[in-house]
Design an enzyme around this catalytic site. Structure first.
Site, PDB file in Angstrom:
ATOM      1  N   THR A 180       0.747  -1.569  -0.097  1.00 29.05           N
ATOM      2  CA  THR A 180      -0.081  -0.100   0.062  1.00 29.05           C
ATOM      3  C   THR A 180       0.729   1.279  -0.001  1.00 29.05           C
ATOM      4  OG1 THR A 180      -0.047   0.000   2.461  1.00 29.05           O
ATOM      5  CG2 THR A 180      -1.938  -1.096   1.309  1.00 29.05           C
ATOM      6  N   LYS A 181       2.271   1.165  -0.102  1.00 34.05           N
ATOM      7  CA  LYS A 181       3.061   2.204  -0.154  1.00 34.05           C
ATOM      8  C   LYS A 181       2.926   3.043  -1.400  1.00 34.05           C
ATOM      9  CE  LYS A 181       4.625   2.248   4.059  1.00 34.05           C
ATOM     10  NZ  LYS A 181       4.460   0.910   4.836  1.00 34.05           N
TER      11      LYS A 181
END
Ligand SMILES: *Cc1c(COP(=O)(O)O)cnc(C)c1O
Length: 376
Positions: A180-181
């Site tokens: 999710t970065k």
């Protein structure tokens, strides 16, 4: 309307690139990893980038390579993800928390001096949500007191403050390419440093402390390897690197879209009583990793449940670590010690923020928050 908390940015070209790797010879650390490192280095304007399996591994190895060990203390923030602090614990060192700034949630540099003891070895700032800590102030303290600095830049790949990027004023900056970065490949990370000797140590330590990695052992004439130190298994493989090599070229476009979304949220919440959007730090480029709002702590958890019931993806970043049972028990920490971190931890909500998020979805999130806050 269902709104996912996150959608990744993998495109067909990235998938095709992974397939090329799979049809080739090397699956683990090889030419794709080297290419990604080269591009990351250029992106950051750094001398050295070492691709790894996670930011956690990067933090852990950087601390070890800088001599942080048993009996040492590392000054850090309680308002972060667990692995910032487990990386300190795994070295047998003690995390010394200082409180955060009320507004940004970043480690308050003005509180560092008073936390320094004869055992202090390093400072580990976390650039929360995408905004950098005051690295000029932290660098000044570290220089004066002869301390090492490792940045947790998991949220801050694209960030800059006062003309300073992650890694420029520290021993090393650690990045995450977790699913999710801002730049993601499932699991991945990197360390960046200006220090050539440190880069060499990290390169060796990421692969058991061997003198040569797998692909360079394979190419050229046979050479025996040596074990030069007791290393770890933190190398990135070419399959993951293939997902990042072209994605990194698209980061600027992604940031621009997240800026539009962030502006839309801020406008949407402007006249909503009971919802506060944290203000940005001036003279800085925000990497805009997470968009957070704050609501009254008495209703926060109910607002979370209401948003979830409406199928809006939400999260909390973060409930402070000094209140988590392991750290509390091990280091004798208790409620009341870091009031700003506690206040943020009790009132914050993270809303969806990613390039694929559409304007009508942003508006649906704003409306759902408005209703939830009015109701309770
Ligand atoms: C995601 C994250 C990490 C850990 O990153 P991994 O690559 O999953 O190890 C560390 N610190 C912060 C602040 C993070 O958000």
């Amino acid at each position: 309307m269902k709104v996912e908390f996150f959608k990744h940015n993998i495109e067909e070209a990235d998938i095709e690139r992974v397939c090329r790797v799979l049809r080739g010879l090397f699956l683990t650390t090889g030419p794709e990893t080297a290419l990604f490192e080269e591009k990351l280095k250029v992106f950051l304007g750094m001398e050295h980038a070492i691709a790894l399996s996670s930011a956690t591994g990067a933090l852990h190895m950087a601390l070890e390579a800088l001599g942080v060990g048993s009996g040492h203390e590392v000054i850090t923030t309680p308002l972060t993800f667990a692995s910032t602090v487990t990386s300190i614990c795994h070295q047998g060192a003690v995390p010394i928390f200082v409180d955060v700034e009320e507004d940004s949630g970043n480690l308050d540099a003005s509180l560092i001096e008073q936390a320094i003891s004869p055992r202090t070895r390093a400072i580990l700032p976390v650039h929360l949500y995408g905004q950098m800590c005051d690295m000029k102030a932290i660098h000044a303290i570290a220089t004066q007191r002869d301390l090492r600095v490792v940045e947790d830049a998991a949220h801050a790949l694209e960030a800059e403050r006062d003309g300073v990027k992650p890694g420029a004023l520290s021993d090393a900056a650690c990045f995450s390419f977790y699913a999710t970065k801002n730049l993601g490949c499932g699991e991945g990370g990197a360390a960046a440093t200006r220090d050539e000797a440190l880069a060499g140590v990290l390169r060796r330590m990421r692969l058991h402390g061997l003198s040569k990695d797998a692909s360079s052992r394979y190419t050229g004439g046979y050479r025996h390897y040596d074990v030069e130190s007791c290393g770890w298994k933190y190398n990135m493989d070419d399959i993951h690197a293939a997902l990042l090599v072209e994605q990194i070229d698209r980061l600027e476009g992604y940031l621009k879209r997240r800026q539009e979304i962030s502006d839309r949220y801020v406008r949407g919440f402007q006249n909503v009583t009971g919802v506060v959007c944290p203000r940005g730090i001036s003279n800085a480029r925000n990497a805009l990793h997470l968009f957070t709002i704050r609501v009254d702590s008495a209703i926060r958890d109910q607002v979370l449940l209401d948003l979830q019931a409406k199928e809006i993806g939400v999260s909390v970043n973060f409930r402070p670590l000094h209140l988590m049972s392991h750290f509390k028990k091990t280091y004798g920490l208790k409620e009341g010690m870091f009031p700003n971190a506690e206040r943020i931890g009790a009132s914050t909500i993270t809303l969806p923020l990613y390039p694929k998020l559409r304007d009508d979805e942003v508006d649906a999130v704003i409306e759902a928050v408005r209703e939830a806050v009015r109701k309770v």
